[in-house]
Design an enzyme around this catalytic site. Structure first.
Site, PDB file in Angstrom:
ATOM      1  N   LYS A  22     118.654  61.250 -50.166  1.00  0.00           N
ATOM      2  CA  LYS A  22     118.900  60.740 -51.525  1.00  0.00           C
ATOM      3  C   LYS A  22     118.169  59.427 -51.768  1.00  0.00           C
ATOM      4  O   LYS A  22     117.486  59.269 -52.782  1.00  0.00           O
ATOM      5  CB  LYS A  22     120.407  60.528 -51.741  1.00  0.00           C
ATOM      6  CG  LYS A  22     120.731  59.736 -52.995  1.00  0.00           C
ATOM      7  CD  LYS A  22     122.214  59.513 -53.174  1.00  0.00           C
ATOM      8  CE  LYS A  22     122.751  58.210 -52.672  1.00  0.00           C
ATOM      9  NZ  LYS A  22     122.452  57.018 -53.469  1.00  0.00           N
ATOM     10  N   ASN A  23     118.322  58.488 -50.851  1.00  0.00           N
ATOM     11  CA  ASN A  23     117.779  57.162 -51.141  1.00  0.00           C
ATOM     12  C   ASN A  23     116.261  57.087 -51.026  1.00  0.00           C
ATOM     13  O   ASN A  23     115.652  56.127 -51.486  1.00  0.00           O
ATOM     14  CB  ASN A  23     118.479  56.098 -50.284  1.00  0.00           C
ATOM     15  CG  ASN A  23     119.923  55.892 -50.753  1.00  0.00           C
ATOM     16  OD1 ASN A  23     120.282  56.319 -51.862  1.00  0.00           O
ATOM     17  ND2 ASN A  23     120.749  55.280 -49.935  1.00  0.00           N
ATOM     18  N   CYS A 117     127.292  53.044 -57.782  1.00  0.00           N
ATOM     19  CA  CYS A 117     128.617  52.827 -57.204  1.00  0.00           C
ATOM     20  C   CYS A 117     129.022  51.368 -57.360  1.00  0.00           C
ATOM     21  O   CYS A 117     128.184  50.473 -57.321  1.00  0.00           O
ATOM     22  CB  CYS A 117     128.600  53.194 -55.721  1.00  0.00           C
ATOM     23  SG  CYS A 117     128.457  54.967 -55.466  1.00  0.00           S
ATOM     24  N   ARG A 122     126.515  43.659 -58.241  1.00  0.00           N
ATOM     25  CA  ARG A 122     125.279  44.213 -57.669  1.00  0.00           C
ATOM     26  C   ARG A 122     124.097  43.590 -58.403  1.00  0.00           C
ATOM     27  O   ARG A 122     123.494  44.215 -59.279  1.00  0.00           O
ATOM     28  CB  ARG A 122     125.277  45.741 -57.771  1.00  0.00           C
ATOM     29  CG  ARG A 122     126.335  46.382 -56.907  1.00  0.00           C
ATOM     30  CD  ARG A 122     126.238  47.887 -56.859  1.00  0.00           C
ATOM     31  NE  ARG A 122     125.102  48.356 -56.091  1.00  0.00           N
ATOM     32  CZ  ARG A 122     124.897  49.630 -55.778  1.00  0.00           C
ATOM     33  NH1 ARG A 122     125.752  50.547 -56.171  1.00  0.00           N
ATOM     34  NH2 ARG A 122     123.839  49.990 -55.073  1.00  0.00           N
ATOM     35  N   ASP A 305     126.331  52.613 -45.585  1.00  0.00           N
ATOM     36  CA  ASP A 305     126.624  53.886 -46.258  1.00  0.00           C
ATOM     37  C   ASP A 305     127.368  54.876 -45.361  1.00  0.00           C
ATOM     38  O   ASP A 305     127.706  55.980 -45.792  1.00  0.00           O
ATOM     39  CB  ASP A 305     125.327  54.512 -46.798  1.00  0.00           C
ATOM     40  CG  ASP A 305     124.711  53.648 -47.892  1.00  0.00           C
ATOM     41  OD1 ASP A 305     125.439  52.824 -48.475  1.00  0.00           O
ATOM     42  OD2 ASP A 305     123.502  53.797 -48.157  1.00  0.00           O
ATOM     43  N   ARG A 397     126.806  63.224 -56.557  1.00  0.00           N
ATOM     44  CA  ARG A 397     125.625  62.367 -56.700  1.00  0.00           C
ATOM     45  C   ARG A 397     124.763  62.391 -55.453  1.00  0.00           C
ATOM     46  O   ARG A 397     123.555  62.159 -55.533  1.00  0.00           O
ATOM     47  CB  ARG A 397     126.053  60.904 -56.959  1.00  0.00           C
ATOM     48  CG  ARG A 397     126.589  60.652 -58.346  1.00  0.00           C
ATOM     49  CD  ARG A 397     126.777  59.174 -58.580  1.00  0.00           C
ATOM     50  NE  ARG A 397     125.696  58.464 -57.923  1.00  0.00           N
ATOM     51  CZ  ARG A 397     125.783  57.255 -57.389  1.00  0.00           C
ATOM     52  NH1 ARG A 397     126.911  56.602 -57.430  1.00  0.00           N
ATOM     53  NH2 ARG A 397     124.754  56.682 -56.821  1.00  0.00           N
TER      54      ARG A 397
HETATM   55  N1  EPU Z   1     121.499  41.768 -53.398  1.00  0.00           N
HETATM   56  C1  EPU Z   1     121.400  40.600 -54.108  1.00  0.00           C
HETATM   57  N2  EPU Z   1     120.377  40.476 -55.005  1.00  0.00           N
HETATM   58  C2  EPU Z   1     119.466  41.458 -55.227  1.00  0.00           C
HETATM   59  C3  EPU Z   1     119.586  42.676 -54.499  1.00  0.00           C
HETATM   60  C4  EPU Z   1     120.615  42.795 -53.587  1.00  0.00           C
HETATM   61  O1  EPU Z   1     122.199  39.681 -53.951  1.00  0.00           O
HETATM   62  O2  EPU Z   1     118.569  41.288 -56.061  1.00  0.00           O
HETATM   63  C5  EPU Z   1     122.585  41.923 -52.400  1.00  0.00           C
HETATM   64  C6  EPU Z   1     123.592  43.005 -52.815  1.00  0.00           C
HETATM   65  O3  EPU Z   1     124.583  42.485 -53.663  1.00  0.00           O
HETATM   66  C7  EPU Z   1     124.099  43.478 -51.468  1.00  0.00           C
HETATM   67  C8  EPU Z   1     122.894  43.331 -50.539  1.00  0.00           C
HETATM   68  O4  EPU Z   1     122.018  42.408 -51.198  1.00  0.00           O
HETATM   69  O5  EPU Z   1     125.128  42.630 -51.043  1.00  0.00           O
HETATM   70  C9  EPU Z   1     122.134  44.604 -50.253  1.00  0.00           C
HETATM   71  O6  EPU Z   1     121.719  45.224 -51.453  1.00  0.00           O
HETATM   72  P1  EPU Z   1     120.470  46.204 -51.516  1.00  0.00           P
HETATM   73  O7  EPU Z   1     119.570  45.711 -52.581  1.00  0.00           O
HETATM   74  O8  EPU Z   1     119.907  46.403 -50.156  1.00  0.00           O
HETATM   75  O9  EPU Z   1     121.144  47.550 -52.002  1.00  0.00           O
HETATM   76  P2  EPU Z   1     120.643  48.561 -53.107  1.00  0.00           P
HETATM   77  O10 EPU Z   1     119.170  48.667 -53.064  1.00  0.00           O
HETATM   78  O11 EPU Z   1     121.300  48.298 -54.396  1.00  0.00           O
HETATM   79  C10 EPU Z   1     120.605  50.616 -51.483  1.00  0.00           C
HETATM   80  C11 EPU Z   1     121.218  51.968 -51.452  1.00  0.00           C
HETATM   81  C12 EPU Z   1     122.709  51.852 -51.195  1.00  0.00           C
HETATM   82  C13 EPU Z   1     122.923  51.106 -49.884  1.00  0.00           C
HETATM   83  C14 EPU Z   1     122.180  49.761 -49.890  1.00  0.00           C
HETATM   84  C15 EPU Z   1     122.230  49.047 -48.547  1.00  0.00           C
HETATM   85  C16 EPU Z   1     119.814  53.229 -52.910  1.00  0.00           C
HETATM   86  C17 EPU Z   1     119.645  53.911 -54.212  1.00  0.00           C
HETATM   87  N3  EPU Z   1     120.978  52.638 -52.711  1.00  0.00           N
HETATM   88  O12 EPU Z   1     121.251  49.915 -52.555  1.00  0.00           O
HETATM   89  O13 EPU Z   1     123.149  53.180 -51.036  1.00  0.00           O
HETATM   90  O14 EPU Z   1     124.292  50.861 -49.699  1.00  0.00           O
HETATM   91  O15 EPU Z   1     120.799  49.973 -50.229  1.00  0.00           O
HETATM   92  O16 EPU Z   1     121.682  49.844 -47.549  1.00  0.00           O
HETATM   93  O17 EPU Z   1     118.941  53.236 -52.065  1.00  0.00           O
HETATM   94  C18 EPU Z   1     124.688  54.948 -51.115  1.00  0.00           C
HETATM   95  O18 EPU Z   1     123.763  55.723 -50.819  1.00  0.00           O
HETATM   96  O19 EPU Z   1     125.892  55.292 -51.093  1.00  0.00           O
HETATM   97  C19 EPU Z   1     124.374  53.573 -51.494  1.00  0.00           C
HETATM   98  C20 EPU Z   1     125.220  52.815 -52.131  1.00  0.00           C
END
Ligand code: EPU
Length: 428
Positions: A22-23, A117, A122, A305, A397
């Protein structure tokens, strides 16, 4: 309203084929926008996040053709819009990847803030910092993220945390920028490497994906390619945790065992026997699960995850486990639902203390997000009696054919459609 109804207590036996990640796919589909030709993407999972992404591409003006259940051909040459409405964007987190991709293609993007989610706040400040470093002006205008640049010029960018989303978005925007972009403290997850491999196969010049430092030398043209998405590490881990909770012997097919190392290590500690092959692994669980401590970390640490799924398993562990969540501020909401099934879990901030109980008992519960839903399925399969799970749209999802796959392993799970109360009224 759809629900899952699970009769717990069956051991899982047989084999399960893992779908595309998915990711990865939610990053690679927006990346197609950067191509000057048709891309054929294989091993695409049939999940609702993919349907939403394909719909966004279609609404932007791409031609989307389904070749078979898991293969799509996308022709982005006709895309002429750079705007994504709140209606589409709010349905998933990865809609933010269209900002990077559209900036790369049009030098402008207007996208409503992403949904996804809910684990507390976020933010996308690191994504914005990256776009700005490349020369874009980014403002929030009328509830939309509006990013524009006359030209994008490569730059060093240091991320405050190894954000998956920011790393992906910067790679997308920088692939066709002028000159060299260096992302320091980059995320290292397998889907980062998959996206870099995809972009490189289109003609991009990206080095270092999978390490802390990614170097992107901008190119002027990217061309259409055929590409196959990597297997889903988290889907595989979810089935492995399910086998540990129910007991059983299952071949997990179509995986990259290296991507599963941190999960495998914990499940072995909990009592599983795991045999690894080139593209599959066998997991055998013949004992009661043992307690163990888990701390989520960025890759190659234990993935956040998988945190809810392993917590569900540890709720049946012999002894007390401490689960620490270090990526998300608020990812333990679902533990209340497990306690309705008899689990003994207390949460203090980012730590859950899980005192193993001898059995879980089926109950009506509701998924609070995607992986929370997966945790409830695991609990339901291991519990005594019937578990009814609501809010299963979260699970759809990210898990392809979850009912079919579990049923083939001998689990008893059904998807049922319960009419809404208002529909009863109309029938009267
Ligand atoms: N963060 C910030 N600022 C930013 C971006 C992130 O403070 O600009 C913080 C977030 O609040 C969090 C941490 O950094 O505490 C990590 O966030 P990250 O950006 O790595 O997460 P994401 O890209 O929003 C993806 C996955 C998530 C997974 C996370 C961590 C996708 C679409 N989503 O989210 O997947 O939990 O990386 O590995 O790739 C899932 O598949 O269930 C899922 C939630």
């Amino acid at each position: 309203m759809e629900k899952f109804i699970i009769q717990g207590g069956n051991r899982l036996e047989g084999s399960v084929r893992i779908s595309g990640a998915k990711n990865s796919v939610v990053a690679i589909l927006p990346a197609v926008l950067l191509s000057d030709g048709v891309c054929r993407i294989e091993n695409v999972p049939n999940i609702s996040d993919v349907s939403v992404t394909l719909k966004i591409l279609y609404e932007l003006g791409a031609k989307v053709r389904m070749i078979n259940q898991s293969t799509f051909e996308i022709d982005p040459t006709g895309i002429n819009s750079y705007i994504i409405s709140k209606e589409m964007s709010s349905r998933m987190r990865a809609s933010s990847y269209f900002i990077g991709a559209m900036l790369g293609r049009f030098r402008k993007a207007r996208v409503a803030p992403p949904g996804g989610c809910d684990f507390g706040v976020r933010p996308i400040d690191q994504h914005i910092k990256g776009f700005q470093a490349l020369g874009a002006r980014v403002i929030i205008d009328n509830g939309m993220v509006d990013a524009r640049a006359l030209k994008l010029v490569g730059s060093p960018i240091y991320l405050d945390m190894a954000s998956v989303g920011a790393t992906i978005n910067i790679m997308l925007a920088a692939a066709k920028a002028e000159g060299l972009t260096v992302i320091e403290n980059a995320a290292k997850e397998p889907h980062i490497v998959d996206l870099a491999n995809f972009l490189n196969s289109m003609g991009a010049d990206i080095m270092g994906a999978g390490t802390d430092i990614i170097k992107i030398r901008g190119v002027s043209k990217l061309c259409g390619v055929n590409y196959s998405i990597i297997p889903d590490q988290i889907e595989a881990g979810t089935y492995m945790a399910a086998v540990c909770a129910t007991g059983g012997n299952v071949l997990i097919d179509n995986v990259i065992p290296k991507h599963l190392e941190s999960i495998t290590a914990k499940l072995v500690q909990i009592g599983a026997e795991i045999e690894e092959y080139d593209e599959s692994l066998r997991i055998i669980m013949n004992t009661n699960p043992k307690a163990c401590n888990v701390k989520t970390m960025y890759h190659p640490g234990f993935p956040t995850d998988m945190q809810p799924q392993i917590t569900a398993l540890l709720s049946l562990g012999e002894g007390t486990s401490i689960v620490t969540e270090s990526v998300w501020a608020n990812r333990f909401k679902y533990t209340d639902q497990l306690t309705f099934m008899g689990a003994d879990i207390s949460v203090e901030g980012r730590t859950a203390v899980v005192k193993g109980v001898q059995k879980l008992v089926g109950a009506p519960v509701a998924a609070t997000d995607l992986r929370a839903g997966a945790a409830l399925i695991i609990a339901g399969l291991a519990a005594e009696g019937t578990t009814e799970i609501e809010n299963i749209e979260y699970i759809d999802r990210g898990y392809e054919d979850v009912v079919e796959k579990i049923t083939a392993l001998g689990g008893n799970i059904k998807r049922v459609n319960i009419p809404e109360p208002s529909m009863f009224k109309e029938a009267l």
